[in-house]
Each structure stands twice: as structure tokens, then as C-alpha cells.
Scaffold this motif. Structure first.
Motif, mmCIF file in Angstrom:
data_model
loop_
_atom_site.group_PDB
_atom_site.id
_atom_site.type_symbol
_atom_site.label_atom_id
_atom_site.label_comp_id
_atom_site.label_asym_id
_atom_site.label_seq_id
_atom_site.Cartn_x
_atom_site.Cartn_y
_atom_site.Cartn_z
ATOM 1 N N ASP A 52 37.755 52.194 44.424
ATOM 2 C CA ASP A 52 38.524 52.480 42.640
ATOM 3 C C ASP A 52 39.087 51.462 43.442
ATOM 4 O O ASP A 52 40.262 50.457 42.353
ATOM 5 N N ALA A 53 40.300 51.433 44.367
ATOM 6 C CA ALA A 53 41.660 51.120 44.796
ATOM 7 C C ALA A 53 41.295 48.910 44.211
ATOM 8 O O ALA A 53 41.407 48.373 43.770
ATOM 9 N N GLU A 54 39.962 48.928 45.433
ATOM 10 C CA GLU A 54 39.606 47.815 45.372
ATOM 11 C C GLU A 54 39.511 46.959 43.984
ATOM 12 O O GLU A 54 39.789 45.870 43.849
ATOM 13 N N VAL A 55 38.516 47.978 42.821
ATOM 14 C CA VAL A 55 38.934 47.134 41.858
ATOM 15 C C VAL A 55 39.630 46.971 41.051
ATOM 16 O O VAL A 55 39.758 46.189 40.782
ATOM 17 N N HIS A 56 40.454 48.390 41.299
ATOM 18 C CA HIS A 56 41.990 47.968 40.753
ATOM 19 C C HIS A 56 42.706 46.909 40.928
ATOM 20 O O HIS A 56 43.111 45.451 39.928
ATOM 21 N N LEU B 85 41.388 44.435 42.211
ATOM 22 C CA LEU B 85 40.039 42.876 41.752
ATOM 23 C C LEU B 85 40.997 42.401 40.419
ATOM 24 O O LEU B 85 41.232 41.229 39.909
ATOM 25 N N ALA B 86 40.839 43.414 39.524
ATOM 26 C CA ALA B 86 41.313 43.391 38.391
ATOM 27 C C ALA B 86 42.616 43.214 38.386
ATOM 28 O O ALA B 86 42.675 41.894 36.829
ATOM 29 N N THR B 87 42.886 43.322 38.640
ATOM 30 C CA THR B 87 44.702 42.446 38.549
ATOM 31 C C THR B 87 44.857 41.362 39.114
ATOM 32 O O THR B 87 45.892 41.066 38.359
ATOM 33 N N GLU B 88 44.142 41.144 40.044
ATOM 34 C CA GLU B 88 44.215 39.712 40.275
ATOM 35 C C GLU B 88 43.844 38.368 39.382
ATOM 36 O O GLU B 88 44.079 38.401 39.245
ATOM 37 N N SER C 178 44.736 34.540 34.761
ATOM 38 C CA SER C 178 44.295 34.684 33.177
ATOM 39 C C SER C 178 44.924 33.604 32.558
ATOM 40 O O SER C 178 46.172 32.877 32.472
ATOM 41 N N THR C 179 44.156 32.498 32.293
ATOM 42 C CA THR C 179 44.898 31.383 31.415
ATOM 43 C C THR C 179 45.900 31.482 30.387
ATOM 44 O O THR C 179 46.346 30.797 29.498
ATOM 45 N N SER C 180 45.566 32.323 29.538
ATOM 46 C CA SER C 180 46.254 32.628 28.254
ATOM 47 C C SER C 180 45.739 34.166 28.237
ATOM 48 O O SER C 180 44.743 35.223 28.285
ATOM 49 N N GLY C 181 47.588 35.287 27.909
ATOM 50 C CA GLY C 181 47.292 36.495 27.708
ATOM 51 C C GLY C 181 46.807 36.952 26.325
ATOM 52 O O GLY C 181 46.852 37.985 26.293
ATOM 53 N N ALA C 182 46.588 36.042 25.903
ATOM 54 C CA ALA C 182 45.696 37.053 24.804
ATOM 55 C C ALA C 182 43.947 36.599 24.606
ATOM 56 O O ALA C 182 43.228 36.374 23.430
ATOM 57 N N THR C 183 43.855 37.698 25.142
ATOM 58 C CA THR C 183 42.077 37.977 25.325
ATOM 59 C C THR C 183 41.602 38.482 24.301
ATOM 60 O O THR C 183 40.018 38.260 24.280
ATOM 61 N N LYS D 154 41.744 52.972 35.771
ATOM 62 C CA LYS D 154 43.075 52.682 35.491
ATOM 63 C C LYS D 154 43.643 53.201 36.380
ATOM 64 O O LYS D 154 43.627 54.208 37.196
ATOM 65 N N PRO D 155 44.261 52.341 37.758
ATOM 66 C CA PRO D 155 44.943 53.058 38.344
ATOM 67 C C PRO D 155 46.222 53.801 38.298
ATOM 68 O O PRO D 155 47.036 53.917 36.739
ATOM 69 N N GLY D 156 45.915 54.471 39.020
ATOM 70 C CA GLY D 156 47.224 56.083 39.083
ATOM 71 C C GLY D 156 46.413 56.985 37.100
ATOM 72 O O GLY D 156 47.425 58.137 36.616
#
Length: 133
Positions: free
Chosen positions: A4-8, A10-13, A18-23, A40-42
Motif C-alpha cells: 500500500d505504501a509503495e502504491v501511494h 508511486l501515485a504521488t510521484e 503531471s504536465t497539467s493539474g486539470a486532469t 488513499k494514504p492514511g
């Protein structure tokens, strides 16, 4: 827990790169997606039979105990989300489709609530169906 920690991480990275915050404006968002992981983390662990979990969910402060029940089950062979958004993302819905083959299929619908932010959509579960085979 380590996975779980590794998935979070990688997702954060990926999110940071992301080139645009408007996903939410991406034409790639609507469609049918196979869910391989959710969380989600925590994030709170939600229990279906916990009164506190239901209180948090019904007051809008927690995740759905129903969604966590079906998505965390070892009997679920496939879990999909079908994302439908109107032009501009002002209206929409998500259907969580749980394949319990060969016994049944469950569809849980959620409507888009509130104005979406550039990178987050808020959904509230509004109904569901069970198809027994």
C-alpha cells in the motif's frame, strides 16, 4: 501494508509529474476502467458492520462501507468503474460494477456532487442493482 505504501508513493510521484493539474478535463477520463487498487494514504479502514463507519459515511465524512465491502473481498473476480461525464464535467456519474462470477453482478451508482476541482471529482452513492445469474 508495504505494498500500500509503495502504491501511494508511486501515485504521488505520477501526480507530481503531471504536465497539467486539470486532469478532469482529459478526454481519457470517461470510459470503463478495471480497478486494480483503491485507497488513499492514511485513509480510514471502513467496516461494513461498524456503526461509526456508517455515521461517517452518512454525514459525508467517510468512504462508503458498501464499496469497501465489495472491493476488499477475495470473492470479487473483477471490479470496474464506468465514468460518465457531461461536457465540461459539470454533471456525471460513476457505476462501480462488481463481477462475482459465476453467481452475480452488482452495480452501485454514484452521482457527481458539487463543483469539481481541477484534479478531484466528488461522488455520492445513490443506488444500486444486483443481477443474480
Amino acid at each position: 501494508a508495504d505494498e500500500d505504501a509503495e502504491v501511494h508513493r508511486l501515485a504521488t510521484e505520477l501526480e507530481a509529474d503531471s504536465t497539467s493539474g486539470a486532469t478532469n478535463d482529459s478526454p481519457l477520463l470517461p470510459g470503463r476502467w478495471r480497478v486494480l487498487y483503491q485507497g488513499k494514504p492514511g485513509g480510514d479502514r471502513t467496516e461494513f458492520f461498524s456503526l461509526e463507519s456508517w455515521r461517517k459515511y452518512l454525514s459525508g465524512d467517510g468512504p462508503s462501507p458498501i464499496q469497501n465491502l465489495v472491493s476488499g473481498s477475495s470473492t470479487v473476480s473483477r471490479l470496474y468503474q464506468v465514468v460518465e461525464l457531461s461536457e465540461g464535467g459539470e454533471a456525471g456519474r460513476i457505476n462501480n460494477v462488481v463481477d462475482l462470477s459465476p453467481r452475480a453482478v452488482i452495480a452501485i451508482e454514484a452521482q457527481l456532487v458539487g463543483k469539481p476541482s481541477p484534479s478531484r471529482l466528488g461522488f455520492r452513492f445513490s443506488g444500486g442493482r444486483v443481477l443474480v445469474r
